[in-house]
Design an enzyme around this catalytic site. Structure first.
Site, PDB file in Angstrom:
ATOM      1  N   ARG A 238       0.791  -1.224   0.144  1.00  0.00           N
ATOM      2  CA  ARG A 238      -0.096  -0.117   0.139  1.00  0.00           C
ATOM      3  C   ARG A 238       0.832   1.057  -0.022  1.00  0.00           C
ATOM      4  O   ARG A 238       1.949   1.422   0.738  1.00  0.00           O
ATOM      5  CB  ARG A 238      -0.835   0.131   1.313  1.00  0.00           C
ATOM      6  CG  ARG A 238      -2.065  -0.832   1.206  1.00  0.00           C
ATOM      7  CD  ARG A 238      -3.075  -0.705   0.243  1.00  0.00           C
ATOM      8  NE  ARG A 238      -4.285  -1.488   0.307  1.00  0.00           N
ATOM      9  CZ  ARG A 238      -4.392  -2.696  -0.661  1.00  0.00           C
ATOM     10  NH1 ARG A 238      -3.523  -2.939  -1.509  1.00  0.00           N
ATOM     11  NH2 ARG A 238      -5.503  -3.384  -0.454  1.00  0.00           N
ATOM     12  N   GLU A 267      -4.364   7.463  -4.711  1.00  0.00           N
ATOM     13  CA  GLU A 267      -4.493   6.804  -5.935  1.00  0.00           C
ATOM     14  C   GLU A 267      -5.797   7.353  -6.778  1.00  0.00           C
ATOM     15  O   GLU A 267      -6.808   7.352  -5.913  1.00  0.00           O
ATOM     16  CB  GLU A 267      -4.559   5.073  -5.778  1.00  0.00           C
ATOM     17  CG  GLU A 267      -3.204   4.734  -5.228  1.00  0.00           C
ATOM     18  CD  GLU A 267      -3.239   3.117  -5.249  1.00  0.00           C
ATOM     19  OE1 GLU A 267      -4.228   2.450  -5.489  1.00  0.00           O
ATOM     20  OE2 GLU A 267      -2.246   2.578  -4.764  1.00  0.00           O
ATOM     21  N   HIS A 286      -1.613   0.164  -9.959  1.00  0.00           N
ATOM     22  CA  HIS A 286      -2.178  -0.758  -8.730  1.00  0.00           C
ATOM     23  C   HIS A 286      -2.662  -1.903  -9.607  1.00  0.00           C
ATOM     24  O   HIS A 286      -3.842  -2.122  -9.481  1.00  0.00           O
ATOM     25  CB  HIS A 286      -3.335  -0.207  -8.176  1.00  0.00           C
ATOM     26  CG  HIS A 286      -3.501  -0.909  -6.778  1.00  0.00           C
ATOM     27  ND1 HIS A 286      -3.645  -0.261  -5.368  1.00  0.00           N
ATOM     28  CD2 HIS A 286      -3.286  -2.154  -6.231  1.00  0.00           C
ATOM     29  CE1 HIS A 286      -3.998  -1.103  -4.322  1.00  0.00           C
ATOM     30  NE2 HIS A 286      -3.477  -2.104  -5.135  1.00  0.00           N
TER      31      HIS A 286
HETATM   32  P1  NAP Z   1      -0.223 -11.490   4.549  1.00  0.00           P
HETATM   33  O1  NAP Z   1      -0.192 -12.971   4.120  1.00  0.00           O
HETATM   34  O2  NAP Z   1      -1.398 -11.392   5.673  1.00  0.00           O
HETATM   35  O3  NAP Z   1       1.349 -10.900   4.766  1.00  0.00           O
HETATM   36  C1  NAP Z   1       1.550  -9.535   5.362  1.00  0.00           C
HETATM   37  C2  NAP Z   1       2.569 -10.034   6.177  1.00  0.00           C
HETATM   38  O4  NAP Z   1       2.916  -8.626   6.821  1.00  0.00           O
HETATM   39  C3  NAP Z   1       2.295 -10.864   7.188  1.00  0.00           C
HETATM   40  O5  NAP Z   1       3.069 -12.112   7.424  1.00  0.00           O
HETATM   41  C4  NAP Z   1       2.680  -9.994   8.614  1.00  0.00           C
HETATM   42  O6  NAP Z   1       3.366 -10.941   9.141  1.00  0.00           O
HETATM   43  C5  NAP Z   1       3.481  -8.942   8.168  1.00  0.00           C
HETATM   44  N1  NAP Z   1       3.425  -7.879   8.889  1.00  0.00           N
HETATM   45  C6  NAP Z   1       2.428  -7.135   9.567  1.00  0.00           C
HETATM   46  N2  NAP Z   1       2.766  -5.981  10.252  1.00  0.00           N
HETATM   47  C7  NAP Z   1       3.854  -5.935   9.955  1.00  0.00           C
HETATM   48  C8  NAP Z   1       4.990  -5.067  10.629  1.00  0.00           C
HETATM   49  N3  NAP Z   1       4.794  -4.069  11.361  1.00  0.00           N
HETATM   50  N4  NAP Z   1       6.352  -5.295  10.196  1.00  0.00           N
HETATM   51  C9  NAP Z   1       6.733  -6.237   9.245  1.00  0.00           C
HETATM   52  N5  NAP Z   1       5.802  -7.129   8.889  1.00  0.00           N
HETATM   53  C10 NAP Z   1       4.476  -7.007   9.518  1.00  0.00           C
HETATM   54  O7  NAP Z   1      -0.693 -10.791   3.232  1.00  0.00           O
HETATM   55  P2  NAP Z   1      -0.625 -10.955   1.789  1.00  0.00           P
HETATM   56  O8  NAP Z   1      -1.621 -11.461   0.973  1.00  0.00           O
HETATM   57  O9  NAP Z   1       0.664 -11.250   1.535  1.00  0.00           O
HETATM   58  O10 NAP Z   1      -0.792  -9.138   1.110  1.00  0.00           O
HETATM   59  C11 NAP Z   1       0.083  -8.429   1.845  1.00  0.00           C
HETATM   60  C12 NAP Z   1      -0.392  -6.771   1.424  1.00  0.00           C
HETATM   61  O11 NAP Z   1      -0.225  -6.700   0.067  1.00  0.00           O
HETATM   62  C13 NAP Z   1      -1.916  -6.723   1.755  1.00  0.00           C
HETATM   63  O12 NAP Z   1      -2.150  -6.308   2.813  1.00  0.00           O
HETATM   64  C14 NAP Z   1      -2.169  -5.499   0.603  1.00  0.00           C
HETATM   65  O13 NAP Z   1      -2.168  -4.335   1.190  1.00  0.00           O
HETATM   66  C15 NAP Z   1      -1.272  -5.935  -0.264  1.00  0.00           C
HETATM   67  N6  NAP Z   1      -1.581  -6.135  -1.880  1.00  0.00           N
HETATM   68  C16 NAP Z   1      -1.536  -5.306  -2.915  1.00  0.00           C
HETATM   69  C17 NAP Z   1      -2.049  -6.090  -4.045  1.00  0.00           C
HETATM   70  C18 NAP Z   1      -1.664  -5.163  -5.344  1.00  0.00           C
HETATM   71  O14 NAP Z   1      -2.557  -5.181  -6.224  1.00  0.00           O
HETATM   72  N7  NAP Z   1      -0.780  -4.325  -5.290  1.00  0.00           N
HETATM   73  C19 NAP Z   1      -2.365  -7.135  -4.105  1.00  0.00           C
HETATM   74  C20 NAP Z   1      -2.725  -7.996  -3.035  1.00  0.00           C
HETATM   75  C21 NAP Z   1      -2.278  -7.375  -2.041  1.00  0.00           C
HETATM   76  P3  NAP Z   1       3.659 -10.734  10.990  1.00  0.00           P
HETATM   77  O15 NAP Z   1       2.596  -9.844  11.563  1.00  0.00           O
HETATM   78  O16 NAP Z   1       3.858 -12.118  11.506  1.00  0.00           O
HETATM   79  O17 NAP Z   1       5.016 -10.131  10.975  1.00  0.00           O
END
Ligand code: NAP
Length: 322
Positions: A238, A267, A286
């Site tokens: 994000r 955005e 995006h």
């Molecule tokens: P996910 O599996 O929940 O992974 C997010 C990771 O971030 C978790 O493993 C979490 O692990 C870690 N995290 C949370 N807070 C943190 C912090 N303060 N410092 C470091 N790590 C932290 O989610 P995902 O499916 O991989 O998606 C991730 C993000 O990508 C989404 O939230 C979304 O905003 C974005 N996204 C963007 C697109 C796009 O079109 N560009 C598409 C899909 C997703 P821990 O809490 O255990 O550290």
């Protein structure tokens, strides 16, 4: 039969599924519905199928009325939804995890390569017919073989990026996370480090954490100054995780080699934002999850989430409400 508002056109598979059981209105506009229209159209709804561009807060939920049972986001990130407001109103919130992991990881890898190998200015060079000769000293980029990749947020997408770059380019993987990730440690010998160390040691930093109170503006002037001058910063999570003004300044001052962004604040990016036209900043609108496969699956999952919530059952892909 309940009433459902879908805030944009999405793949038919999701709409058909909802229409089989409910009265469905799909917003047909090219742009998202304005706030006024959103507040009006959700009136009397039992379910809302929302996009990441729709702010779904207490006011929207109250405009829907007491019958609202669920908000299904057409995204894995759900920072646009006030989950606490939903919780106190007994409204379930769902997202679409997993099915967009590969699509988004591919875009992150694409941005790493494209930013590191100067695709942006090189493409413009051809489009403007400035390509005169084979140039020994132009568009000199970075190589990745054996270098270090820092993953900020080793979740589903972070892991998929690490898998690609470790397997394909033999990159050493560092990650920063709130909890250790054993699978990444076992499969890629990934090492968990503090954020500062990750920034100092990495040749490429790729951001994959959600935007939360902890991660908003996490990468600011101080953090960017820690990065190697030849480093590449990629963000497919994000826009709010990066202080965009600080990034602009760091790129201007040559504090890092290039950035690749699939997400910005706001955005679309402001027309006057200096990042928009920077040669060493490649920006995509995006499109992380923009594949047929991912968007069809997202539509199905969001529909299943709403159908369950309206039927009084737990959403199959509900977000944590704690
Ligand atoms: P996910 O599996 O929940 O992974 C997010 C990771 O971030 C978790 O493993 C979490 O692990 C870690 N995290 C949370 N807070 C943190 C912090 N303060 N410092 C470091 N790590 C932290 O989610 P995902 O499916 O991989 O998606 C991730 C993000 O990508 C989404 O939230 C979304 O905003 C974005 N996204 C963007 C697109 C796009 O079109 N560009 C598409 C899909 C997703 P821990 O809490 O255990 O550290």
């Amino acid at each position: 039969m309940g009433k459902v508002f879908v805030t944009r056109r999405i793949p038919e598979v999701g709409i058909q599924r909802l229409m089989a059981e409910h009265q469905v209105e799909v917003w047909q506009g090219q742009d998202p519905p304005s706030r006024e229209i959103l507040l009006e159209r959700v009136g009397g709804c039992t379910g809302i199928l929302s996009m990441l561009s729709d702010k779904i807060d207490a006011q929207v939920m109250d405009s829907a009325g007491g019958g609202l049972k669920g908000v299904a986001n057409f995204a894995v990130g759900y920072n646009n939804i006030d989950v606490q407001a939903a919780k106190v109103r007994g409204v379930q919130v769902g997202n679409t995890p997993g099915v967009l992991t590969n699509a988004t990881a591919d875009i992150a890898v694409g941005l790493i390569l494209a930013a590191g190998r100067c695709f942006g200015p090189a493409i413009h060079n051809v489009q403007r017919m400035q390509w005169r000769n084979w140039e020994p000293m132009m568009f000199l980029g970075q190589e990745f073989e054996g270098k270090t990749l820092g993953i900020l947020g080793m979740g589903r997408i972070g892991y998929a990026v690490a898998k690609r770059m470790h397997g394909g380019w033999g990159m050493r993987i560092l990650y920063s996370a709130r909890n250790p990730k054993n699978d990444a440690q076992e499969n890629f010998n990934a090492q968990r480090v503090e954020l500062d160390e990750l920034l100092q040691q990495s040749d490429v930093v790729s951001i994959h954490c959600p935007v939360t109170v902890e991660t908003r503006n996490l990468i600011g002037q101080r953090e960017l100054a820690l990065m190697k001058p030849n480093a590449i910063l990629v963000n497919t999570a994000r826009g709010e995780v990066i202080d965009q003004q600080a990034l602009s300044q760091a790129l201007e001052e040559g504090k890092l080699f290039a950035a690749g962004l699939d997400v910005t604040t706001p955005e679309p990016i402001d027309e006057n934002d200096p990042l928009r036209l920077r040669d060493n900043c490649l920006i995509l609108p995006h499109i992380g999850s923009a594949t047929d496969q991912a968007r069809n699956q997202m539509a199905s999952m969001a529909a299943e989430n709403l159908l369950a919530a309206i039927a009084g059952k737990p959403m199959p892909f509900g977000v944590s409400m704690t």
